[in-house]
Scaffold this active site. Structure first.
Site, PDB file in Angstrom:
ATOM      1  CE  LYS A  22      18.521  30.686 -25.476  1.00 15.27           C
ATOM      2  NZ  LYS A  22      18.183  30.773 -26.880  1.00 15.27           N
ATOM      3  CG  ASN A  23      20.245  29.614 -29.799  1.00 12.46           C
ATOM      4  OD1 ASN A  23      19.679  29.435 -28.725  1.00 12.46           O
ATOM      5  ND2 ASN A  23      19.890  30.577 -30.634  1.00 12.46           N
ATOM      6  NE  ARG A  97      11.596  26.379 -30.744  1.00  8.55           N
ATOM      7  CZ  ARG A  97      10.392  26.077 -31.209  1.00  8.55           C
ATOM      8  NH1 ARG A  97       9.367  26.012 -30.396  1.00  8.55           N
ATOM      9  NH2 ARG A  97      10.205  25.849 -32.482  1.00  8.55           N
ATOM     10  CG  ASP A 121      12.325  34.309 -26.289  1.00  9.79           C
ATOM     11  OD1 ASP A 121      12.171  34.359 -25.057  1.00  9.79           O
ATOM     12  OD2 ASP A 121      13.274  34.815 -26.888  1.00  9.79           O
ATOM     13  CG  MET A 341      12.957  34.398 -39.681  1.00  6.89           C
ATOM     14  SD  MET A 341      14.264  33.303 -39.153  1.00  6.89           S
ATOM     15  CE  MET A 341      15.471  33.593 -40.428  1.00  6.89           C
TER      16      MET A 341
HETATM   17  C1  UD1 Z   1      17.212  27.173 -29.327  1.00  2.99           C
HETATM   18  C2  UD1 Z   1      17.488  27.826 -30.628  1.00  2.99           C
HETATM   19  O1  UD1 Z   1      18.417  27.469 -31.334  1.00  2.99           O
HETATM   20  N1  UD1 Z   1      16.686  28.842 -30.947  1.00  2.99           N
HETATM   21  C3  UD1 Z   1      16.916  29.582 -32.179  1.00  2.99           C
HETATM   22  C4  UD1 Z   1      16.314  28.801 -33.316  1.00  2.99           C
HETATM   23  O2  UD1 Z   1      14.957  28.561 -33.003  1.00  2.99           O
HETATM   24  P1  UD1 Z   1      14.096  27.523 -33.857  1.00  2.99           P
HETATM   25  O3  UD1 Z   1      14.968  26.427 -34.360  1.00  2.99           O
HETATM   26  O4  UD1 Z   1      12.939  27.207 -33.014  1.00  2.99           O
HETATM   27  O5  UD1 Z   1      13.654  28.407 -35.087  1.00  2.99           O
HETATM   28  P2  UD1 Z   1      13.451  27.967 -36.610  1.00  2.99           P
HETATM   29  O6  UD1 Z   1      14.756  28.098 -37.319  1.00  2.99           O
HETATM   30  O7  UD1 Z   1      12.767  26.654 -36.657  1.00  2.99           O
HETATM   31  O8  UD1 Z   1      12.446  29.070 -37.134  1.00  2.99           O
HETATM   32  C5  UD1 Z   1      12.266  30.298 -36.527  1.00  2.99           C
HETATM   33  C6  UD1 Z   1      11.122  31.038 -37.187  1.00  2.99           C
HETATM   34  O9  UD1 Z   1      11.529  31.489 -38.434  1.00  2.99           O
HETATM   35  C7  UD1 Z   1      10.673  31.037 -39.428  1.00  2.99           C
HETATM   36  N2  UD1 Z   1      11.529  30.720 -40.590  1.00  2.99           N
HETATM   37  C8  UD1 Z   1      12.589  29.895 -40.441  1.00  2.99           C
HETATM   38  C9  UD1 Z   1      13.378  29.587 -41.526  1.00  2.99           C
HETATM   39  C10 UD1 Z   1      13.066  30.158 -42.770  1.00  2.99           C
HETATM   40  O10 UD1 Z   1      13.733  29.891 -43.780  1.00  2.99           O
HETATM   41  N3  UD1 Z   1      12.021  31.012 -42.855  1.00  2.99           N
HETATM   42  C11 UD1 Z   1      11.240  31.305 -41.785  1.00  2.99           C
HETATM   43  O11 UD1 Z   1      10.293  32.063 -41.896  1.00  2.99           O
HETATM   44  C12 UD1 Z   1       9.978  29.833 -38.843  1.00  2.99           C
HETATM   45  O12 UD1 Z   1       8.700  29.633 -39.426  1.00  2.99           O
HETATM   46  C13 UD1 Z   1       9.893  30.198 -37.388  1.00  2.99           C
HETATM   47  O13 UD1 Z   1       8.779  30.984 -37.108  1.00  2.99           O
HETATM   48  O14 UD1 Z   1      16.441  29.554 -34.526  1.00  2.99           O
HETATM   49  C14 UD1 Z   1      15.758  30.809 -34.511  1.00  2.99           C
HETATM   50  C15 UD1 Z   1      15.924  31.409 -35.905  1.00  2.99           C
HETATM   51  O15 UD1 Z   1      17.243  31.743 -36.168  1.00  2.99           O
HETATM   52  C16 UD1 Z   1      16.323  31.684 -33.405  1.00  2.99           C
HETATM   53  O16 UD1 Z   1      15.527  32.842 -33.313  1.00  2.99           O
HETATM   54  C17 UD1 Z   1      16.290  30.962 -32.068  1.00  2.99           C
HETATM   55  O17 UD1 Z   1      17.055  31.682 -31.129  1.00  2.99           O
HETATM   56  C1  PEP Z   2      14.474  32.956 -29.450  1.00  2.00           C
HETATM   57  C2  PEP Z   2      15.516  32.619 -28.720  1.00  2.00           C
HETATM   58  O1  PEP Z   2      15.642  31.522 -27.948  1.00  2.00           O
HETATM   59  P1  PEP Z   2      14.669  30.238 -27.830  1.00  2.00           P
HETATM   60  O2  PEP Z   2      14.623  29.634 -29.200  1.00  2.00           O
HETATM   61  O3  PEP Z   2      15.391  29.374 -26.857  1.00  2.00           O
HETATM   62  O4  PEP Z   2      13.356  30.722 -27.343  1.00  2.00           O
HETATM   63  C3  PEP Z   2      16.743  33.457 -28.680  1.00  2.00           C
HETATM   64  O5  PEP Z   2      17.779  32.933 -28.235  1.00  2.00           O
HETATM   65  O6  PEP Z   2      16.691  34.642 -29.067  1.00  2.00           O
END
Ligand code: UD1
Ligand code: PEP
Length: 435
Positions: A22-23, A97, A121, A341
């Protein structure tokens, strides 16, 4: 709101074929906006979030030709960027997202882009600073309308730049990378996320003519090019789905073979399940999990309780912690699940506690699980799926509990798992979908 009735307590037996990731699909589909030429994508998962993103692109004028349920050709010849200011776009984009990743390609190709605060989510704060600070480094300007929750971006004269991301954001890195490939000059992205999703995106962009080095590392260097061409790209199997199936097999003492998993791209996931005491064999590119009456959680070398925690790749993905947690409820031994996270992803443990699991929620980020070693099976119950991964963890719990469980709001599960009821029923589950 649709519902699953799950008649659990039966071991499953057979083969499962993982869907495309998916991602990765969400990134790859957005990257088709970078060229006017046709781009063919294979192994697209037929799931809600991906289908919604495809609809969004069609709304912008992208021609989409479906060859089968998993293969499409996209042609972004005439993109109507003004569509992004319409209510239709705002409503649809706010539901997923992945929609945020249309910004990078549009900014690079057309010098402007718009985005509502994206959906996905509800698992805690999900800030977008990394994305916008990155675009700013490239010379773009943005405005966030707090009343409308709407971003407007301008980037007519962007120029390659060095940037150290404030966090290794998955979608943030993808977005900046897609902007950088068409931005003149050299862009260096340090502290880049490097999940297989991003490695795949980078490889696709290179096959379209982009110049990227450092693929697979946290230091990406991009030489901007004037234009990109078409390509054909195949999406990897979904590592989160594969991990969910390993957890399901262990928890229900099932005999399952997961076919064509692309094992080298699973990183630390298989070993993390091994630390939970789950045995499996890797045969070619398949994973075979035999039925296991007992599985015993490892301890650290000094005998202290094991911690399973998330970390940016090559650490363990946060998207599998709900599955590790549910699997631990029937293991022998104890584990601390630490979701670093996201701050609201562990609250679903209430439901597992109702079902008889021994879990102490220490705080919003940490839960200690004391396994039953199958001395006490989980009891069936009625529950609601709060998010995609908690949803699948509850489904695994329900399949292990003898009797009828009910899971409401299964749209959350459908966001990321293709025909999960059909595929599990084919190997012996009894899941009934009530629309
Ligand atoms: C559509 C998609 O691809 N969604 C994925 C993407 O979401 P997404 O790209 O939205 O998530 P991010 O990688 O930006 O960050 C996720 C969360 O982790 C925190 N954070 C991130 C990096 C870090 O070094 N430290 C930290 O604390 C961020 O503040 C945030 O709250 O990546 C997430 C983290 O793997 C996954 O859960 C999601 O499924
Ligand atoms: C958090 C997730 O997805 P999304 O970033 O699309 O909400 C997930 O795939 O677990």
């Amino acid at each position: 709101m649709a519902t699953f009735e799950v008649y659990g307590g039966k071991p499953l037996k057979g083969e499962l074929h993982p869907q495309g990731a998916k991602n990765e699909a969400l990134q790859i589909i957005c990257a088709t906006l970078l060229t006017a030429e046709p781009v063919t994508i294979k192994n697209i998962p037929n799931i809600r979030d991906v289908n919604k993103l495809i609809e969004l692109l069609q709304g912008m004028g992208v021609e989409v030709q479906r060859h089968s349920s998993s293969e499409c050709t996209f042609r972004a010849k005439n993109v109507d960027v003004e569509y992004l200011t319409t209510n239709d776009f705002k409503v649809k984009a706010a539901a997923i997202r992945g929609s945020i990743m249309v910004v990078g390609p549009l900014l690079a190709r057309y010098g402007r882009a718009y985005a509502p605060k994206p959906g996905g989510d509800k698992i805690g704060r999900r800030r977008l600073d990394t994305h916008f600070l990155g675009f700013q480094k490239l010379g773009a300007t943005f405005n966030f309308d707090t009343r409308e929750n709407f971003f407007t971006l301008e980037g007519k004269n962007m120029q390659g730049a060095y940037m150290l991301l404030d966090e290794a954001s998955v979608t943030g890195t993808a977005n900046i990378l897609m902007a950088a490939v068409l931005t003149p000059g050299t862009t260096t992205i340090y502290n880049a996320a490097c999940e297989p999703y991003l490695q795949q995106l980078s490889k696709m962009l290179v096959s379209m003519g982009a110049k990227i080095s450092g693929i697979g590392s946290n230091l990406l260097t991009v030489e901007g090019v004037e234009s990109l061409g078409g390509c054909t790209h195949a999406i990897l199997p979904d590592m989160i789905e594969i991990g969910s199936f390993i957890g399901l097999a262990a928890m229900t003492a099932s005999n399952i073979t997961i076919r064509n998993v692309s094992y080298p791209n699973l990183g630390i996931i298989p070993d993390s399940f091994r630390r939970m005491g789950i045995e499996f064999e890797v045969i070619g590119d398949d994973i075979h999990i035999p039925p296991q009456e007992h599985y015993e959680i490892d301890t650290f070398i000094d005998g202290s309780i094991l911690t399973i925690a998330d970390a940016p790749w090559p650490g363990l993905t946060p998207d599998l912690l709900s599955v590790f947690l549910v699997v631990a409820t029937q293991a022998k031994g104890s584990v601390l699940i630490h979701q670093k996270m996201f701050e609201s992803r562990l609250f679903f443990v209430d439901k597992l506690i109702d079902m008889g699991a021994q879990i102490i929620l220490c705080d919003p980020h940490r839960a200690t699980v004391i396994g039953h070693d199958r001395n006490m099976k989980l009891r069936p119950t009625v529950m609601t799926s709060p998010d995609i991964r908690a949803g699948v963890a509850l489904l695994i719990a329900a399949l292990s509990a003898e009797g009828k469980s009910v899971i409401h709001n299964i749209e959350q599960i459908d966001r990321g798992y293709e025909n999960i009821d059909g595929r599990l029923n084919a190997i012996g589950a009894d899941i009934r979908r009530i629309e």
